[in-house]
Design an enzyme around this catalytic site. Structure first.
Site, mmCIF file in Angstrom:
data_model
loop_
_atom_site.group_PDB
_atom_site.id
_atom_site.type_symbol
_atom_site.label_atom_id
_atom_site.label_comp_id
_atom_site.label_asym_id
_atom_site.label_seq_id
_atom_site.Cartn_x
_atom_site.Cartn_y
_atom_site.Cartn_z
ATOM 1 N N GLN A 103 0.663 -1.104 -0.013
ATOM 2 C CA GLN A 103 0.031 0.084 -0.206
ATOM 3 C C GLN A 103 0.697 1.273 0.097
ATOM 4 O O GLN A 103 1.610 1.310 0.868
ATOM 5 C CB GLN A 103 -0.960 0.048 1.179
ATOM 6 N N TYR A 185 -6.255 11.004 4.427
ATOM 7 C CA TYR A 185 -4.913 10.937 4.092
ATOM 8 C C TYR A 185 -4.726 11.764 2.871
ATOM 9 O O TYR A 185 -5.891 12.424 2.492
ATOM 10 C CB TYR A 185 -4.096 9.705 4.100
ATOM 11 N N ARG A 232 -7.686 2.340 -2.571
ATOM 12 C CA ARG A 232 -8.707 2.158 -1.378
ATOM 13 C C ARG A 232 -9.091 3.500 -1.277
ATOM 14 O O ARG A 232 -8.457 4.525 -1.088
ATOM 15 C CB ARG A 232 -8.055 1.486 -0.154
ATOM 16 N N ARG A 322 -8.702 -6.523 11.576
ATOM 17 C CA ARG A 322 -8.052 -6.882 13.069
ATOM 18 C C ARG A 322 -8.148 -8.318 13.387
ATOM 19 O O ARG A 322 -7.113 -9.067 14.067
ATOM 20 C CB ARG A 322 -8.572 -6.317 14.212
#
Length: 369
Positions: A103, A185, A232, A322
């Site tokens: 990524q 971001y 993404r 997770r």
């Protein structure tokens, strides 16, 4: 014969040039465990190879430049030492039979480290601090640094950094790259009205605000191939003060632009990160209809819900986050019904092997009964 409830998770899938043995993606997750100089820690090779049974692994975000780093101890992909460190990771994953994408990340205004590392102040579309955000840095709740606005003449350099990082990723042996354009971001900051107050070619209209994301996607696809480039996005995720006044229209426009580029996949954080997937309201089926490549659904999805979405064609692949941290053998546990290990939240960020490479593998014989 009646299909088992989770069977759709284990169907093979062709993702561009890759043959995936199942529909389960390991989502990108920042762990704050790299070595000096943004070089992946040797433990990273063990961590990712332990999880190579995933149909596809997407690594933690890796900064495309020194200036793109926003958090402590995160890896990069802009130096020869970083490329060499990642090459060991990809070797181990491939030896274990896995497939892995890197990524590509620039955190923009979400920056806690520039001052400490002696780097220039962080950049963003506009000089707007993320005032509501706090992160425990050295044990103290800390707000990110106040950014400055990127000048128009600097933007081609950012695009070049993404291009170079993608090239480095393939040199390191990755099967492809995922552009991080989500979660508040840099690329998400440019796209959304709540973070972008520019009045030039990269601000104002939806077309202008989405320009940088699409320019980066085009540059990366031209460098390494559209069939090795995913992206993404997170249309309504409010992480890091991310907000847009009309996300449905904006991301339908973005999806159309990405479809024009024939990117390999669209990886969508649906809803609020680690929260409700149905809130805020958004019509993800519209993105699925507009973008004709592979659609990866993500965000706190149960195995049963994931199987249902695959069965109904709402997604082609599903990302788990997770649960992969605490269960390196997640695919086998889902397949056999073995119980899941519990996540130790205190070890998610930072540290060494504890909570990273020491989670146990289940006794599959016991779980299969």
């Amino acid at each position: 014969m009646t299909e088992r409830p989770l069977e759709p998770l284990f169907r093979p899938y062709h993702l561009g040039p890759l043959a995936l043995p199942n529909r389960i993606v390991m989502a990108p997750m920042t762990r704050w465990r790299c070595g000096p100089g943004g070089v992946p820690h040797p433990l990273a090779a063990e961590y990712y190879s332990q999880r190579a049974s995933a149909g596809l692994i997407v690594t933690e975000g890796s900064q495309i430049s020194a200036e793109g780093q926003g958090y402590p101890d995160t890896p990069g992909i802009y130096s020869e030492e970083q490329v060499a460190g990642w090459a060991e990771v990809t070797r181990r994953v491939h030896d274990a039979g896995g497939r892995i994408f890197l990524q590509l990340w620039h955190t923009g205004r979400i920056d806690y480290v520039s001052k400490k590392l002696g780097l220039p102040i962080p950049v963003a579309p506009s000089p707007l601090p993320a005032s509501e955000v706090r992160m425990p840095i050295d044990g103290v709740p800390t707000a990110p640094l106040e950014p400055r606005a990127l000048r128009a003449e600097e933007i081609p350099g950012i695009v070049d950094d993404y291009r170079s990082a993608a090239r480095n990723a393939l040199r390191a042996g990755f099967d492809g790259v995922e552009i991080h354009a989500a979660s508040g971001y840099l690329l998400d900051q440019f796209a959304k009205s709540g973070m972008n107050r520019r009045n030039d070619a990269y601000g104002g209209s939806m077309e202008n605000r989405s320009r940088l994301m699409l320019e980066v996607a085009a540059a990366v696809a031209a460098e390494v191939g559209a069939d090795r480039t995913g992206i993404r996005i997170s249309p309504v995720n409010p992480s890091n003060d991310s907000f847009d006044e009309d996300p449905q229209a904006l991301f339908e426009l973005i999806a159309a632009g990405l479809d024009d580029l024939s990117l390999l996949y669209l990886h969508v954080v649906e809803g609020t990160s680690m929260g409700d997937r149905s809130e805020p309201a958004f019509d993800y089926a519209r993105l699925r209809a507009i973008f004709r490549g592979t659609y990866i659904g993500a965000n706190g999805i149960s195995a049963e819900k994931a199987a249902s979405e695959l069965r109904d064609g709402r997604a082609d692949l599903v990302a788990f986050g997770r649960s992969f941290i605490a269960n390196p053998d997640l695919v086998d546990r889902l397949r056999t019904g073995a119980p899941m290990s519990e996540l130790d939240k205190s070890t998610i960020f930072g540290g060494g092997a504890q909570g990273y490479t020491d989670y146990p593998v289940a006794d599959m014989a016991a779980g299969a009964g």
